[in-house]
Design a protein around this motif. Sequence first.
Motif, PDB file in Angstrom:
ATOM      1  N   PHE A 195       0.803  -1.226   0.000  1.00 29.38           N
ATOM      2  CA  PHE A 195       0.000   0.000   0.000  1.00 29.38           C
ATOM      3  C   PHE A 195       0.835   1.276   0.000  1.00 29.38           C
ATOM      4  CE2 PHE A 195      -4.611  -0.693   1.472  1.00 29.38           C
ATOM      5  CZ  PHE A 195      -4.750  -1.714   0.571  1.00 29.38           C
ATOM      6  N   PHE A 196       1.769   1.377   0.924  1.00 37.61           N
ATOM      7  CA  PHE A 196       2.428   2.643   1.219  1.00 37.61           C
ATOM      8  C   PHE A 196       3.876   2.401   1.593  1.00 37.61           C
ATOM      9  CE2 PHE A 196       3.970   5.729   4.267  1.00 37.61           C
ATOM     10  CZ  PHE A 196       3.587   6.954   3.735  1.00 37.61           C
ATOM     11  N   TYR A 197       4.772   3.214   1.015  1.00 40.91           N
ATOM     12  CA  TYR A 197       6.198   3.126   1.351  1.00 40.91           C
ATOM     13  C   TYR A 197       6.751   4.540   1.488  1.00 40.91           C
ATOM     14  CZ  TYR A 197       6.290  -1.808  -0.147  1.00 40.91           C
ATOM     15  OH  TYR A 197       6.073  -3.157  -0.270  1.00 40.91           O
ATOM     16  N   PHE A 198       7.570   4.767   2.514  1.00 41.55           N
ATOM     17  CA  PHE A 198       8.308   6.026   2.636  1.00 41.55           C
ATOM     18  C   PHE A 198       9.730   5.719   3.084  1.00 41.55           C
ATOM     19  CE2 PHE A 198      10.039   9.320   5.490  1.00 41.55           C
ATOM     20  CZ  PHE A 198      10.290  10.296   4.529  1.00 41.55           C
ATOM     21  N   GLY A 199      10.696   6.283   2.361  1.00 42.84           N
ATOM     22  CA  GLY A 199      12.091   6.105   2.732  1.00 42.84           C
ATOM     23  C   GLY A 199      12.993   6.762   1.716  1.00 42.84           C
ATOM     24  N   LEU A 200      14.268   6.410   1.783  1.00 42.15           N
ATOM     25  CA  LEU A 200      15.215   6.911   0.797  1.00 42.15           C
ATOM     26  C   LEU A 200      14.763   6.520  -0.606  1.00 42.15           C
ATOM     27  CD1 LEU A 200      18.753   6.128   2.294  1.00 42.15           C
ATOM     28  CD2 LEU A 200      17.794   8.397   1.859  1.00 42.15           C
ATOM     29  N   THR A 201      14.913   7.430  -1.544  1.00 41.01           N
ATOM     30  CA  THR A 201      14.520   7.132  -2.922  1.00 41.01           C
ATOM     31  C   THR A 201      15.256   5.918  -3.451  1.00 41.01           C
ATOM     32  OG1 THR A 201      14.018   9.456  -3.351  1.00 41.01           O
ATOM     33  CG2 THR A 201      14.451   8.061  -5.269  1.00 41.01           C
ATOM     34  N   GLU A 202      16.553   5.797  -3.157  1.00 43.37           N
ATOM     35  CA  GLU A 202      17.309   4.649  -3.664  1.00 43.37           C
ATOM     36  C   GLU A 202      16.809   3.338  -3.063  1.00 43.37           C
ATOM     37  OE1 GLU A 202      21.464   4.029  -2.221  1.00 43.37           O
ATOM     38  OE2 GLU A 202      21.211   6.030  -1.331  1.00 43.37           O
ATOM     39  N   ASP A 203      16.312   3.375  -1.835  1.00 46.04           N
ATOM     40  CA  ASP A 203      15.751   2.162  -1.234  1.00 46.04           C
ATOM     41  C   ASP A 203      14.429   1.791  -1.882  1.00 46.04           C
ATOM     42  OD1 ASP A 203      17.841   1.683   0.537  1.00 46.04           O
ATOM     43  OD2 ASP A 203      16.960   2.901   2.133  1.00 46.04           O
ATOM     44  N   LEU A 204      13.582   2.780  -2.143  1.00 50.76           N
ATOM     45  CA  LEU A 204      12.307   2.480  -2.808  1.00 50.76           C
ATOM     46  C   LEU A 204      12.541   1.972  -4.222  1.00 50.76           C
ATOM     47  CD1 LEU A 204      11.081   3.864  -0.323  1.00 50.76           C
ATOM     48  CD2 LEU A 204       9.413   4.920  -1.837  1.00 50.76           C
ATOM     49  N   ARG A 205      13.540   2.503  -4.887  1.00 53.95           N
ATOM     50  CA  ARG A 205      13.863   1.981  -6.215  1.00 53.95           C
ATOM     51  C   ARG A 205      14.338   0.533  -6.125  1.00 53.95           C
ATOM     52  NH1 ARG A 205      16.992   7.417  -8.156  1.00 53.95           N
ATOM     53  NH2 ARG A 205      15.197   8.515  -9.071  1.00 53.95           N
ATOM     54  N   THR A 206      15.111   0.225  -5.117  1.00 55.70           N
ATOM     55  CA  THR A 206      15.549  -1.156  -4.913  1.00 55.70           C
ATOM     56  C   THR A 206      14.347  -2.082  -4.750  1.00 55.70           C
ATOM     57  OG1 THR A 206      17.661  -0.527  -3.911  1.00 55.70           O
ATOM     58  CG2 THR A 206      16.798  -2.707  -3.347  1.00 55.70           C
ATOM     59  N   LEU A 207      13.352  -1.625  -3.999  1.00 54.96           N
ATOM     60  CA  LEU A 207      12.185  -2.455  -3.721  1.00 54.96           C
ATOM     61  C   LEU A 207      11.262  -2.615  -4.926  1.00 54.96           C
ATOM     62  CD1 LEU A 207      11.254  -1.198  -0.132  1.00 54.96           C
ATOM     63  CD2 LEU A 207      12.464  -3.284  -0.765  1.00 54.96           C
ATOM     64  N   TRP A 208      11.253  -1.623  -5.824  1.00 56.71           N
ATOM     65  CA  TRP A 208      10.265  -1.646  -6.895  1.00 56.71           C
ATOM     66  C   TRP A 208      10.842  -1.738  -8.306  1.00 56.71           C
ATOM     67  CZ3 TRP A 208       5.445  -2.914  -6.297  1.00 56.71           C
ATOM     68  CH2 TRP A 208       4.885  -2.804  -5.015  1.00 56.71           C
ATOM     69  N   ASP A 209      12.154  -1.725  -8.440  1.00 61.28           N
ATOM     70  CA  ASP A 209      12.747  -1.932  -9.769  1.00 61.28           C
ATOM     71  C   ASP A 209      12.830  -3.441  -9.995  1.00 61.28           C
ATOM     72  OD1 ASP A 209      13.934  -1.736 -12.198  1.00 61.28           O
ATOM     73  OD2 ASP A 209      15.752  -0.711 -11.504  1.00 61.28           O
ATOM     74  N   LEU A 210      11.707  -4.017 -10.356  1.00 66.34           N
ATOM     75  CA  LEU A 210      11.558  -5.467 -10.439  1.00 66.34           C
ATOM     76  C   LEU A 210      11.245  -5.900 -11.867  1.00 66.34           C
ATOM     77  CD1 LEU A 210       9.238  -5.971  -7.318  1.00 66.34           C
ATOM     78  CD2 LEU A 210      11.738  -6.177  -7.388  1.00 66.34           C
ATOM     79  N   ASP A 211      11.680  -7.107 -12.202  1.00 65.83           N
ATOM     80  CA  ASP A 211      11.290  -7.698 -13.482  1.00 65.83           C
ATOM     81  C   ASP A 211       9.806  -8.029 -13.434  1.00 65.83           C
ATOM     82  OD1 ASP A 211      13.896  -7.585 -14.425  1.00 65.83           O
ATOM     83  OD2 ASP A 211      14.379  -9.596 -13.700  1.00 65.83           O
ATOM     84  N   LEU A 212       9.153  -7.955 -14.572  1.00 60.29           N
ATOM     85  CA  LEU A 212       7.743  -8.284 -14.625  1.00 60.29           C
ATOM     86  C   LEU A 212       7.529  -9.781 -14.486  1.00 60.29           C
ATOM     87  CD1 LEU A 212       6.420  -5.948 -17.479  1.00 60.29           C
ATOM     88  CD2 LEU A 212       6.756  -5.466 -15.041  1.00 60.29           C
ATOM     89  N   PHE A 213       6.357 -10.154 -13.980  1.00 59.64           N
ATOM     90  CA  PHE A 213       5.998 -11.558 -13.852  1.00 59.64           C
ATOM     91  C   PHE A 213       5.676 -12.126 -15.240  1.00 59.64           C
ATOM     92  CE2 PHE A 213       5.215  -9.894  -9.659  1.00 59.64           C
ATOM     93  CZ  PHE A 213       5.509 -10.934  -8.796  1.00 59.64           C
ATOM     94  N   GLU A 214       6.198 -13.302 -15.521  1.00 59.85           N
ATOM     95  CA  GLU A 214       5.875 -13.966 -16.780  1.00 59.85           C
ATOM     96  C   GLU A 214       4.558 -14.718 -16.637  1.00 59.85           C
ATOM     97  OE1 GLU A 214       9.040 -16.455 -18.101  1.00 59.85           O
ATOM     98  OE2 GLU A 214      10.508 -14.817 -18.202  1.00 59.85           O
ATOM     99  N   ASP A 215       3.788 -14.769 -17.720  1.00 61.21           N
ATOM    100  CA  ASP A 215       2.501 -15.448 -17.686  1.00 61.21           C
ATOM    101  C   ASP A 215       2.667 -16.961 -17.645  1.00 61.21           C
ATOM    102  OD1 ASP A 215       0.795 -13.282 -17.669  1.00 61.21           O
ATOM    103  OD2 ASP A 215       0.721 -13.126 -19.851  1.00 61.21           O
ATOM    104  N   ALA A 216       1.878 -17.596 -16.784  1.00 61.12           N
ATOM    105  CA  ALA A 216       1.778 -19.057 -16.815  1.00 61.12           C
ATOM    106  C   ALA A 216       1.160 -19.476 -18.144  1.00 61.12           C
ATOM    107  CB  ALA A 216       0.936 -19.552 -15.649  1.00 61.12           C
TER     108      ALA A 216
END
Length: 343
Positions: free
Chosen positions: A171-192
């Motif tokens: 829902f909600f995240y607050f912190g260092l920008t570089e930490d939030l990027r670490t948490l959300w710079d993710l590969d997309l899920f591949e479809d089953a």
Amino acid sequence: MKPGTSMRMSDFSDISVVVQGPVQSFQDREQESGITQKCLESVRQHLPGSTLILSTWPGQELAGLDYDRLVISEDPGSNVRFFGRDGAPHRFNNNRQIVSTREGLREVTTKYAVKLRSDNYLTGNNFVALQREYPKRTSTHCFLKERVVVSNVFTRQYAKGFRVPFHLSDFFYFGLTEDLRTLWDLDLFEDAQDPIHDNEGALYKSYPPDCTQMFWIKALQKFDTSIHVNELLDRSASRLEQSDLCFANNLVIASPADLGLGLCQKFLGTARISRTKGQCAQWQHWEWQEIYRRYCDPDFPKAPASVKANLFLKRLVHVHPVKLETIVKLYKNRRSSESGGIK
């Protein structure tokens, strides 16, 4: 500081707020009327001087909305993580959340950032102070540069009546920008692809991992590839301790009232997450403080015994009886699988 109040600070110029998601009803995702405008106005009110970034999709109605930067991303569509026991594809908006959050965060130029859903809003800015209140950390499982403040809504300690690891809210995240990027710079899920091999019954002994577990784990695996769950109820003692260490060292978990976060109507009233049964299954702020004390700061005060007893009794009534229902359902599913039928 009382929950729901704001810090006395007139300028938050070192913070950017990424409001991510649809502005209005978007295909299979209904929105509360006017909620995104309410969200944006709340940021102006409670974080004056911050940079407001709206990260959304093409074709949204943007007239009258107040933001500093606009990020429009191509819609990746819903993703199929697995097929149900009846062979039907189970679709999720995991990739949509990753894209709108990731692309918004890439536009941030300030030291700190907030990730806020477009259907929620701020009621205060207590989260800024909370992020700085717990300075001690251990030498292991300390992956982020600083703590990130998150909501306890959908940060579950219990699911289906059992303890579960790594079940962190998105829902909600607050912190260092570089930490939030670490948490959300993710590969997309591949479809089953295969209804037989990618079937829920074939893949999992109990239930599939929750989407929120998978976001958090995908981020943590950047630091420790041993971190994983095989299913929702993957709850060995070592797995639960690993989860607690990650929570204690990298996060601050608090309620919406403690953060200054408002939820849209679908999460209030009679919604499952707002009932006593749903609320007492979540991590409480004082429970997070307990693992902070256990792993990071032995001198941190213990929670009052009366508070612990109150939650224990609520879980005794509303959470633990669900274990039997879960056991019976899993037994029936196993019998169905052994008989060779997809159910």
